[in-house]
Design an enzyme around this catalytic site. Structure first.
Site, short mmCIF file in Angstrom:
data_model
loop_
_atom_site.label_atom_id
_atom_site.label_comp_id
_atom_site.label_asym_id
_atom_site.label_seq_id
_atom_site.Cartn_x
_atom_site.Cartn_y
_atom_site.Cartn_z
N GLY A 186 0.83 -1.21 0.00
CA GLY A 186 0.00 0.00 0.00
C GLY A 186 0.86 1.25 0.00
CB VAL A 226 17.54 9.39 -5.81
CG1 VAL A 226 18.22 10.03 -7.01
CG2 VAL A 226 16.59 8.27 -6.25
NE ARG A 227 17.51 15.57 -5.14
CZ ARG A 227 16.75 16.65 -5.20
NH1 ARG A 227 16.57 17.40 -4.14
NH2 ARG A 227 16.18 16.99 -6.35
NE ARG A 285 -2.10 -4.45 -1.65
CZ ARG A 285 -1.67 -3.96 -0.48
NH1 ARG A 285 -0.71 -4.56 0.17
NH2 ARG A 285 -2.23 -2.88 0.03
CG ASP A 345 4.71 -8.17 7.84
OD1 ASP A 345 5.63 -8.35 8.64
OD2 ASP A 345 3.98 -9.09 7.41
CB THR A 396 2.93 0.37 6.11
OG1 THR A 396 1.57 0.11 6.48
CG2 THR A 396 3.80 -0.01 7.28
CG ASP A 438 -1.56 -0.65 7.98
OD1 ASP A 438 -2.38 0.26 7.80
OD2 ASP A 438 -1.48 -1.65 7.24
CG ASP A 449 1.52 -3.36 10.08
OD1 ASP A 449 2.50 -2.69 9.67
OD2 ASP A 449 0.82 -4.05 9.34
NE ARG A 501 -2.92 -4.59 5.26
CZ ARG A 501 -2.69 -5.48 4.31
NH1 ARG A 501 -2.47 -6.73 4.61
NH2 ARG A 501 -2.67 -5.12 3.06
CB ALA A 527 -12.18 8.95 20.36
NE ARG A 541 -18.55 13.47 31.55
CZ ARG A 541 -17.81 14.02 30.61
NH1 ARG A 541 -17.91 15.28 30.34
NH2 ARG A 541 -16.97 13.27 29.91
CG LEU A 567 -24.01 19.09 23.35
CD1 LEU A 567 -23.86 20.41 22.63
CD2 LEU A 567 -25.48 18.85 23.71
NE ARG A 614 -27.50 9.15 10.90
CZ ARG A 614 -28.02 10.19 10.24
NH1 ARG A 614 -27.26 10.91 9.43
NH2 ARG A 614 -29.28 10.49 10.37
P1 ATP Z 1 0.82 -2.74 3.49
O1 ATP Z 1 1.21 -2.81 4.96
O2 ATP Z 1 0.61 -1.36 3.06
O3 ATP Z 1 -0.26 -3.67 3.09
P2 ATP Z 1 2.76 -4.67 2.57
O4 ATP Z 1 4.14 -4.50 2.10
O5 ATP Z 1 2.57 -5.45 3.83
O6 ATP Z 1 2.13 -3.20 2.67
P3 ATP Z 1 1.71 -6.84 0.93
O7 ATP Z 1 0.64 -6.84 -0.10
O8 ATP Z 1 1.59 -7.75 2.09
O9 ATP Z 1 1.86 -5.31 1.41
O10 ATP Z 1 3.10 -7.19 0.22
C1 ATP Z 1 3.52 -6.50 -0.94
C2 ATP Z 1 4.10 -7.48 -1.92
O11 ATP Z 1 5.26 -8.10 -1.35
C3 ATP Z 1 3.20 -8.65 -2.31
O12 ATP Z 1 2.30 -8.32 -3.32
C4 ATP Z 1 4.22 -9.69 -2.78
O13 ATP Z 1 4.63 -9.44 -4.09
C5 ATP Z 1 5.41 -9.44 -1.83
N1 ATP Z 1 5.35 -10.39 -0.72
C6 ATP Z 1 4.60 -10.33 0.38
N2 ATP Z 1 4.82 -11.38 1.19
C7 ATP Z 1 5.73 -12.16 0.57
C8 ATP Z 1 6.37 -13.40 0.87
N3 ATP Z 1 6.14 -14.07 2.01
N4 ATP Z 1 7.25 -13.88 -0.03
C9 ATP Z 1 7.52 -13.21 -1.18
N5 ATP Z 1 6.96 -12.05 -1.52
C10 ATP Z 1 6.07 -11.52 -0.67
#
Ligand code: ATP
Length: 320
Positions: free
Chosen positions: A11, A24-25, A72, A103, A125, A127, A129, A171, A186, A211, A214, A244
């Site tokens: 993502g 790059v730089r 992906r 991850d 990311t 997240d 996480d 996630r 919140a 109390r 609103l 909502r």
């Molecule tokens: P986000 O946290 O934003 O979802 P992410 O890096 O965790 O990011 P994933 O979709 O899990 O997103 O992984 C990105 C890409 O990395 C996958 O589409 C795949 O090509 C590769 N990938 C993920 N896990 C593995 C794995 N165990 N082995 C090889 N390639 C992987």
């Protein structure tokens, strides 16, 4: 090492561009050739690789998303895909890659590392996480985006004396909900790391109403396993308060990165390039206690993310 690549994967996250720019730089400043790999591992397999120069990363620092695009890739998960990627890299003479992603992207990097390519993983990311780092690139911007949305929602929630459930991303990690919930005042924060009791949530809403409160903001992380509409109905039934739902979804992923995310991206990228230049082994770059860190890539991916219960309790005390 003289030829390195950089890619963004998974993502998109605000600050990925700041990281690409710094890779790059910093690389060019050390006399290295830096190649941009487009569309993550999918582009790597396809050979979508171009050398980058100083101006190719001009005017991107403030932009969300990623100029390298992201993807992906299912093909990359296979042995054949990974072998193909290695062949492409050897054709270009690229020995090391800075992988910016979550991850999964780091796990993909580990596969390449086990096939002889040095990988420096940057946690990109929203997240937050990844267990080995206190913060990931993009998290701070996402929290601020949610905060600004909550500020607006609160006006309407107060005017109509409603409860509003705000569902946020993350996630299996509740950090976006926790940080935006605490700083946005919140009344209830629901995260996957902590069990929640619907009666306690409703009691707090009723006590707040008694109390003279609103509005009621319930910050719910997407990882909490209850359908958000179902939750709204339960709250309405138990409290009698109109409830909502606002699902922020992809609104949280874009936007100009905050100063904090730009700083994090720039410092982590500098560290990654330095390590590649010095021919170090594959690492995951992070930040712990304000210091930029570099863990062994494989070890870093085994570290479990701790949940900050102190912040969770503080948020509860402040919203009683
Ligand atoms: P986000 O946290 O934003 O979802 P992410 O890096 O965790 O990011 P994933 O979709 O899990 O997103 O992984 C990105 C890409 O990395 C996958 O589409 C795949 O090509 C590769 N990938 C993920 N896990 C593995 C794995 N165990 N082995 C090889 N390639 C992987």
């Amino acid at each position: 090492m003289r030829k390195i690549g950089v890619l963004t994967s998974g993502g998109d996250a605000p600050g990925m561009n700041a990281a690409v720019r710094a890779v790059v730089r910093c690389g060019i400043a050390r006399g290295m050739e830096v190649y941009g790999i487009h569309r993550g591992y999918e582009g790597l397999i396809e050979g979508a690789i171009k050398e980058m120069d100083m101006s190719s990363v001009g005017d991107i620092l403030h932009r969300g998303g990623t100029i390298l695009r992201t993807a992906r890739s299912e093909r990359f998960r296979t042995e054949e895909g990974q072998k193909h990627a290695i062949n492409v890299l050897s054709a270009f003479g690229i020995e090391g890659i800075v992988v910016i992603g979550g991850d999964g992207s780091m796990r993909g990097g580990l596969e390449l590392s086990q096939r002889g390519i040095t990988i420096m993983g940057l946690p990109g990311t929203i997240d937050n996480d990844l267990g080995y780092t206190d913060y990931t690139i993009g998290f701070d911007t996402a929290v601020n985006t949610v905060l600004s949305a909550v500020t607006n929602i609160r006006d309407t929630s107060s005017s109509h004396e409603r409860a509003t459930i705000v569902e946020v991303m993350g996630r299996h990690c509740g950090d976006i909900a926790l940080y935006a919930g605490l700083t946005g005042g919140a009344d209830n924060i629901l995260v996957p790391e902590m069990p929640f009791d619907i009666n306690q949530v409703c009691k707090k809403i009723i006590q707040g109403k008694n109390r003279g409160k609103l509005h009621d903001i319930i910050m719910k992380a997407e990882g909490v396993e209850i359908d958000v509409q179902e939750l709204a109905q339960l709250i309405e039934d138990k409290t009698g308060k109109e409830t909502r739902v606002v699902i922020l979804a992809y609104l949280q992923r874009g936007g100009s990165p905050t100063a904090r995310d730009r700083m994090l991206a720039s410092q982590m990228a500098k560290k990654a390039v330095e390590l590649l230049y010095n021919d170090e082994e594959s690492k995951a770059i992070g930040i712990c206690g304000g210091e930029i860190t570099a863990y062994d890539l494989e070890t870093a991916l085994t570290i479990k993310r701790p949940f900050n219960t102190d912040l969770y309790e503080l948020a509860d005390v402040l919203s009683r």
